[in-house]
Design a protein around this motif. Structure first.
Motif, short mmCIF file in Angstrom:
data_model
loop_
_atom_site.label_atom_id
_atom_site.label_comp_id
_atom_site.label_asym_id
_atom_site.label_seq_id
_atom_site.Cartn_x
_atom_site.Cartn_y
_atom_site.Cartn_z
N TYR A 1 0.82 -1.21 0.00
CA TYR A 1 0.00 0.00 0.00
C TYR A 1 0.86 1.26 0.00
N TYR B 1 2.13 1.76 -3.38
CA TYR B 1 1.06 2.32 -4.21
C TYR B 1 0.92 3.83 -3.97
N GLU B 2 0.83 4.21 -2.69
CA GLU B 2 0.57 5.61 -2.36
C GLU B 2 1.74 6.53 -2.69
N PHE C 1 3.57 4.57 -6.88
CA PHE C 1 2.72 4.25 -8.02
C PHE C 1 1.85 5.44 -8.43
N PHE D 1 -12.48 11.47 -8.46
CA PHE D 1 -11.26 10.71 -8.16
C PHE D 1 -10.42 10.51 -9.42
N GLN E 1 -6.57 12.22 -10.32
CA GLN E 1 -5.41 11.37 -10.57
C GLN E 1 -4.51 12.00 -11.63
N ASP F 1 -7.51 13.86 5.39
CA ASP F 1 -8.46 14.84 4.84
C ASP F 1 -9.47 15.25 5.90
N PHE G 1 -3.60 -3.15 -6.67
CA PHE G 1 -3.25 -1.84 -7.23
C PHE G 1 -4.35 -1.28 -8.13
N PHE H 1 -6.70 -0.82 -3.49
CA PHE H 1 -6.03 0.38 -2.98
C PHE H 1 -6.71 1.66 -3.46
N PRO H 2 -7.06 1.79 -4.75
CA PRO H 2 -7.78 3.01 -5.17
C PRO H 2 -9.10 3.20 -4.41
N PHE I 1 -9.83 2.07 -1.37
CA PHE I 1 -9.49 2.44 0.01
C PHE I 1 -9.07 3.91 0.06
N ASP I 2 -8.27 4.31 -0.94
CA ASP I 2 -7.74 5.67 -0.97
C ASP I 2 -8.86 6.70 -1.10
N ARG I 3 -9.76 6.48 -2.06
CA ARG I 3 -10.79 7.49 -2.27
C ARG I 3 -11.85 7.47 -1.17
N ILE J 1 -8.87 7.97 2.63
CA ILE J 1 -7.62 8.69 2.80
C ILE J 1 -7.65 10.12 2.27
#
Lengths: 240, 48
Positions: A26, A29-30, A33, A130, A134, A228, B22, B26-27, B29-31, B34
């Motif tokens: 993770y 990724y953060e 990536f 989202f 990106q 956030d 990936f 993760f996307p 979870f992120d949106r 996080i």
């Protein structure tokens, strides 16, 4: 230790290893990536921009252009006919596809070679979903277009996805933000103030958040970094 | 199972897991948890 207990300990050990690997992936990724993905998207937007805006865009990358040159461009802008300005407004109001470049933004600190926040231009995409964020900072579609009357509001990630607004809190009153629209015209905004607000404080996206009657640029991002829980908001007013 | 076959299967499973992580987990979870630099319901409205 009995056989069952040993198996249980071994199972817990494997679970912890798996959790560690997951957390590690993770973080990759953060912190890696997403940055690579956004960097590629910004490169693609730069190519699109040079093709669509082309020769008319003479200001992106010219943050050190002299005041004299800037004044001349303003004079040129002012000498155009009313019909052309109406046409400009009409085109400016034309909807842009979500994810397409709507403006290029550059931070400038007068008297300093080193720009605050971010070096080089950032390409602003239309939309703040989202997927759009990106690609880079995004324009709130419900707010004014770049350089238009009202409030041109932009959201950008503070961390991850290229972290375009990682150092947004570095901005101080007097710094400038140069915004080049799709017609290649540059609009200069001067930083007035920054505030920390709650996630629901959407008044900052209103047409005149400072109550000054002047066209405004509003930049929003996460506060604090890596959370956030709140939003950092920077207001700037158009000066040219 | 043959050792070589087992190794290949393990590599394929690991690759699939990484793609799923990936590409989707993760996307999401992120949106969800996080990072959201927007205000109000602007993001949902813009994405609709």
């Amino acid at each position: 230790m009995s056989g069952a207990a040993a198996r249980a300990v071994r199972g817990v050990g494997w679970l912890l290893i798996a959790a560690g690997v997951l957390v590690g992936l993770y973080l990759v990724y953060e912190l890696l990536f997403t940055n690579v993905a956004t960097s590629r998207a910004q490169d693609a937007l730069a190519d699109e921009w040079s093709q669509s805006v082309g020769e008319s865009d003479r200001s992106v990358g010219e943050s050190d252009r002299s005041v004299g040159e800037r004044d001349r461009s303003v004079e040129t802008e002012g000498s155009r006919g009313a019909d052309e300005r109406t046409e400009d407004s009409r085109r400016q109001a034309e909807p842009v596809d979500l994810g397409a470049a709507v403006a290029a933004l550059q931070f400038v600190r007068p008297g300093s070679q080193r720009p605050p926040v971010h070096e080089g231009p950032l390409f602003i995409v239309e939309g703040v979903g989202f997927a759009e964020l990106q690609r880079g900072p995004g324009h709130y579609p419900s707010t004014a277009p770049p350089g238009g009357d009202g409030n041109f509001a932009v959201a950008g990630h503070r961390t991850t996805f290229g972290a375009p607004f990682f150092n947004l809190d570095d901005l101080r009153a007097g710094d400038e933000v140069h915004v080049t629209d799709r017609r290649g015209r540059r609009h200069t905004y001067e930083i007035r103030e920054q505030r920390v607000v709650g996630p629901g404080d959407s008044w900052v996206l209103g047409p005149d958040p400072l109550g000054s009657g002047v066209s405004t640029l509003t930049l929003t991002t996460c506060e604090p970094r890596f959370s956030d829980a709140q939003r950092l908001v920077v207001f700037a007013e158009m000066i040219t | 199972m043959n050792r070589a076959v087992r190794t290949v299967v393990l590599i394929l499973v690991a690759a699939a897991v990484i793609v799923v992580l990936f590409g989707f987990v993760f996307p999401w979870f992120d949106r969800t948890f996080i990072s959201d630099p927007t205000l109000g319901s602007m993001r949902a409205g813009a994405s609709a």
